[in-house]
Motif scaffolding. Sequence first.
Motif, PDB file in Angstrom:
ATOM      1  N   LEU A  11       5.998  -1.731  -2.490  1.00 51.15           N
ATOM      2  CA  LEU A  11       6.678  -0.615  -1.855  1.00 51.15           C
ATOM      3  C   LEU A  11       6.100   0.668  -2.426  1.00 51.15           C
ATOM      4  CD1 LEU A  11       8.820   0.939  -0.276  1.00 51.15           C
ATOM      5  CD2 LEU A  11      10.502   0.299  -2.034  1.00 51.15           C
ATOM      6  N   VAL A  12       5.466   1.457  -1.563  1.00 47.23           N
ATOM      7  CA  VAL A  12       4.816   2.703  -1.987  1.00 47.23           C
ATOM      8  C   VAL A  12       5.553   3.889  -1.375  1.00 47.23           C
ATOM      9  CG1 VAL A  12       2.661   3.999  -2.096  1.00 47.23           C
ATOM     10  CG2 VAL A  12       2.599   1.486  -2.046  1.00 47.23           C
ATOM     11  N   LEU A  13       6.066   4.759  -2.225  1.00 47.04           N
ATOM     12  CA  LEU A  13       6.760   5.954  -1.750  1.00 47.04           C
ATOM     13  C   LEU A  13       5.758   7.076  -1.481  1.00 47.04           C
ATOM     14  CD1 LEU A  13       9.717   6.055  -4.314  1.00 47.04           C
ATOM     15  CD2 LEU A  13       9.633   4.878  -2.109  1.00 47.04           C
ATOM     16  N   GLY A  14       6.157   8.006  -0.624  1.00 44.92           N
ATOM     17  CA  GLY A  14       5.343   9.193  -0.385  1.00 44.92           C
ATOM     18  C   GLY A  14       4.022   8.915   0.286  1.00 44.92           C
ATOM     19  N   THR A  15       4.022   7.968   1.224  1.00 47.79           N
ATOM     20  CA  THR A  15       2.748   7.599   1.859  1.00 47.79           C
ATOM     21  C   THR A  15       2.336   8.559   2.966  1.00 47.79           C
ATOM     22  OG1 THR A  15       3.941   6.075   3.324  1.00 47.79           O
ATOM     23  CG2 THR A  15       2.951   5.148   1.332  1.00 47.79           C
ATOM     24  N   GLY A  16       3.141   9.594   3.200  1.00 50.02           N
ATOM     25  CA  GLY A  16       2.748  10.579   4.199  1.00 50.02           C
ATOM     26  C   GLY A  16       1.657  11.504   3.708  1.00 50.02           C
ATOM     27  N   GLY A  17       1.410  11.530   2.394  1.00 51.72           N
ATOM     28  CA  GLY A  17       0.385  12.384   1.816  1.00 51.72           C
ATOM     29  C   GLY A  17      -0.863  11.614   1.462  1.00 51.72           C
ATOM     30  N   GLY A  18      -1.898  12.343   1.053  1.00 51.61           N
ATOM     31  CA  GLY A  18      -3.188  11.716   0.772  1.00 51.61           C
ATOM     32  C   GLY A  18      -3.156  10.733  -0.366  1.00 51.61           C
ATOM     33  N   ILE A  19      -2.488  11.089  -1.472  1.00 55.04           N
ATOM     34  CA  ILE A  19      -2.424  10.175  -2.608  1.00 55.04           C
ATOM     35  C   ILE A  19      -1.655   8.914  -2.232  1.00 55.04           C
ATOM     36  CG2 ILE A  19      -1.282   9.864  -4.845  1.00 55.04           C
ATOM     37  CD1 ILE A  19      -2.286  12.560  -5.684  1.00 55.04           C
ATOM     38  N   GLY A  20      -0.522   9.071  -1.543  1.00 53.91           N
ATOM     39  CA  GLY A  20       0.253   7.907  -1.123  1.00 53.91           C
ATOM     40  C   GLY A  20      -0.543   7.002  -0.200  1.00 53.91           C
ATOM     41  N   ARG A  21      -1.292   7.602   0.716  1.00 52.26           N
ATOM     42  CA  ARG A  21      -2.115   6.781   1.617  1.00 52.26           C
ATOM     43  C   ARG A  21      -3.208   6.052   0.840  1.00 52.26           C
ATOM     44  NH1 ARG A  21      -4.534   8.572   7.457  1.00 52.26           N
ATOM     45  NH2 ARG A  21      -2.283   8.664   7.804  1.00 52.26           N
ATOM     46  N   GLY A  22      -3.817   6.739  -0.123  1.00 60.45           N
ATOM     47  CA  GLY A  22      -4.844   6.100  -0.933  1.00 60.45           C
ATOM     48  C   GLY A  22      -4.309   4.904  -1.699  1.00 60.45           C
ATOM     49  N   ILE A  23      -3.076   5.018  -2.193  1.00 56.45           N
ATOM     50  CA  ILE A  23      -2.442   3.901  -2.902  1.00 56.45           C
ATOM     51  C   ILE A  23      -2.181   2.748  -1.942  1.00 56.45           C
ATOM     52  CG2 ILE A  23      -0.375   3.187  -4.162  1.00 56.45           C
ATOM     53  CD1 ILE A  23      -0.185   6.100  -5.197  1.00 56.45           C
ATOM     54  N   ALA A  24      -1.638   3.062  -0.770  1.00 51.34           N
ATOM     55  CA  ALA A  24      -1.368   2.024   0.226  1.00 51.34           C
ATOM     56  C   ALA A  24      -2.649   1.308   0.629  1.00 51.34           C
ATOM     57  CB  ALA A  24      -0.692   2.641   1.453  1.00 51.34           C
ATOM     58  N   GLU A  25      -3.724   2.042   0.817  1.00 54.92           N
ATOM     59  CA  GLU A  25      -5.005   1.441   1.188  1.00 54.92           C
ATOM     60  C   GLU A  25      -5.491   0.475   0.111  1.00 54.92           C
ATOM     61  OE1 GLU A  25      -7.493   4.810   1.764  1.00 54.92           O
ATOM     62  OE2 GLU A  25      -6.897   5.110   3.869  1.00 54.92           O
ATOM     63  N   ALA A  26      -5.332   0.867  -1.150  1.00 53.34           N
ATOM     64  CA  ALA A  26      -5.794   0.023  -2.247  1.00 53.34           C
ATOM     65  C   ALA A  26      -5.028  -1.294  -2.298  1.00 53.34           C
ATOM     66  CB  ALA A  26      -5.651   0.775  -3.577  1.00 53.34           C
ATOM     67  N   PHE A  27      -3.719  -1.240  -2.106  1.00 56.97           N
ATOM     68  CA  PHE A  27      -2.924  -2.476  -2.118  1.00 56.97           C
ATOM     69  C   PHE A  27      -3.261  -3.362  -0.918  1.00 56.97           C
ATOM     70  CE2 PHE A  27      -0.244  -0.247  -5.197  1.00 56.97           C
ATOM     71  CZ  PHE A  27       0.014  -1.272  -6.091  1.00 56.97           C
ATOM     72  N   ALA A  28      -3.424  -2.754   0.236  1.00 59.27           N
ATOM     73  CA  ALA A  28      -3.764  -3.537   1.425  1.00 59.27           C
ATOM     74  C   ALA A  28      -5.110  -4.229   1.246  1.00 59.27           C
ATOM     75  CB  ALA A  28      -3.780  -2.639   2.654  1.00 59.27           C
ATOM     76  N   ALA A  29      -6.071  -3.536   0.626  1.00 56.35           N
ATOM     77  CA  ALA A  29      -7.396  -4.118   0.411  1.00 56.35           C
ATOM     78  C   ALA A  29      -7.330  -5.328  -0.514  1.00 56.35           C
ATOM     79  CB  ALA A  29      -8.334  -3.062  -0.180  1.00 56.35           C
ATOM     80  N   GLU A  30      -6.299  -5.384  -1.347  1.00 58.67           N
ATOM     81  CA  GLU A  30      -6.135  -6.511  -2.270  1.00 58.67           C
ATOM     82  C   GLU A  30      -5.283  -7.631  -1.677  1.00 58.67           C
ATOM     83  OE1 GLU A  30      -7.657  -6.998  -5.104  1.00 58.67           O
ATOM     84  OE2 GLU A  30      -8.733  -5.091  -4.910  1.00 58.67           O
ATOM     85  N   GLY A  31      -4.906  -7.490  -0.407  1.00 56.95           N
ATOM     86  CA  GLY A  31      -4.158  -8.550   0.251  1.00 56.95           C
ATOM     87  C   GLY A  31      -2.660  -8.502   0.044  1.00 56.95           C
TER      88      GLY A  31
END
Length: 259
Positions: A11-31
Motif C-alpha cells: 500500500l503506497v500513499l501519495g501516489t498522485g505525485g512523482g515520488i509516489g508514482r516512482g515507488i509504485a512503479e518499483a513495487f510493480a516491477a518486483e511483482g
Amino acid sequence: MDLGLTGRTALVLGTGGGIGRGIAEAFAAEGAHVACADRRMEAAQATADAVGGTSTRAFAVELGDRAAEQDLICQVEQALGPVDVLVNNTGGPPSTAATAVPIDTWRDYFESMVASVINLADLVLPGMRERGWGRLVTSSSSGVVVPIPMLGISNTLRSALLGWSKTVALEVGPDGVTSNVVIPGRIASRAALDRDVLRAEQQHRSVDEIQQDYLVRIPARRYGTPREYGDAVAFLASDRAAYVNGAILRVDGGMIESV
C-alpha cells in the motif's frame, strides 16, 4: 537480485505525485500487488494505469479522517489481500515559519501527516506480526536532518515520525517486521520542479539558475529520479533488507551536508 516481493501487497500513499508514482512503479516491477492511494481518485488511477498490471488498484483516501483510513485498509484487503508493506508517503504542508502559526493549523497537519501514519500502521501491524513478515517505510524530508527555512511545520512534524519509526522498530522487530525511514534529496518530481519555477519567479531569476544553485551542492551533480527513490524504498521493503531495521536511508546524491 530477487527482492522477494512477488505476491506481496504494498500500500503506497501519495501516489498522485512523482515520488509516489516512482515507488509504485518499483513495487510493480518486483511483482508486488500495488495499492495506489491518493486523496484524489483520478490521480491515483492515473498512476495505477501508468504502472499497469493486473494486480494494481487505485484507492482514494482523505488522510486525517479515521473512518476513511479504516475503509482504505478494508478495501485494499478485499481487492489485493492483507497489507504486507505500508509506504507512508504523505503530502507536505505549505511554506510557513515555525512561529506565529495558528494552533489549529498545527493540529490539522498533525492529523494528516502524523496521526494518519500512526493509525494506518496500527491497522496493518497486527496482521504483519501474526504472519511474521511486514514492512513499514516512511518517506520523510531532508528537513529532519538539516531544517529547511520556511518549512517549519514540515521540519517539526516529519521529525516526530522519525522518533515514532525508530520506536516501532524496537517493538515489532522480534516479529519479523521492520520500520525504516527514507529521506529524499532533490528528486525531479513535478512538485519539486514547480517549486523551482516558483522560486525563480520570486527571485526574478531563471529556473536554470535556481537549479544550478542546487546542483553545485549535490556531488552527483543532478537531481534524482522518482524511480531511483522508489527502488530504494522497494529494497528496504524486501527480503534482502530483513536485517535493516530502525534505519534512516538518504537518497540524496550526497546533498545533505551533515554526517
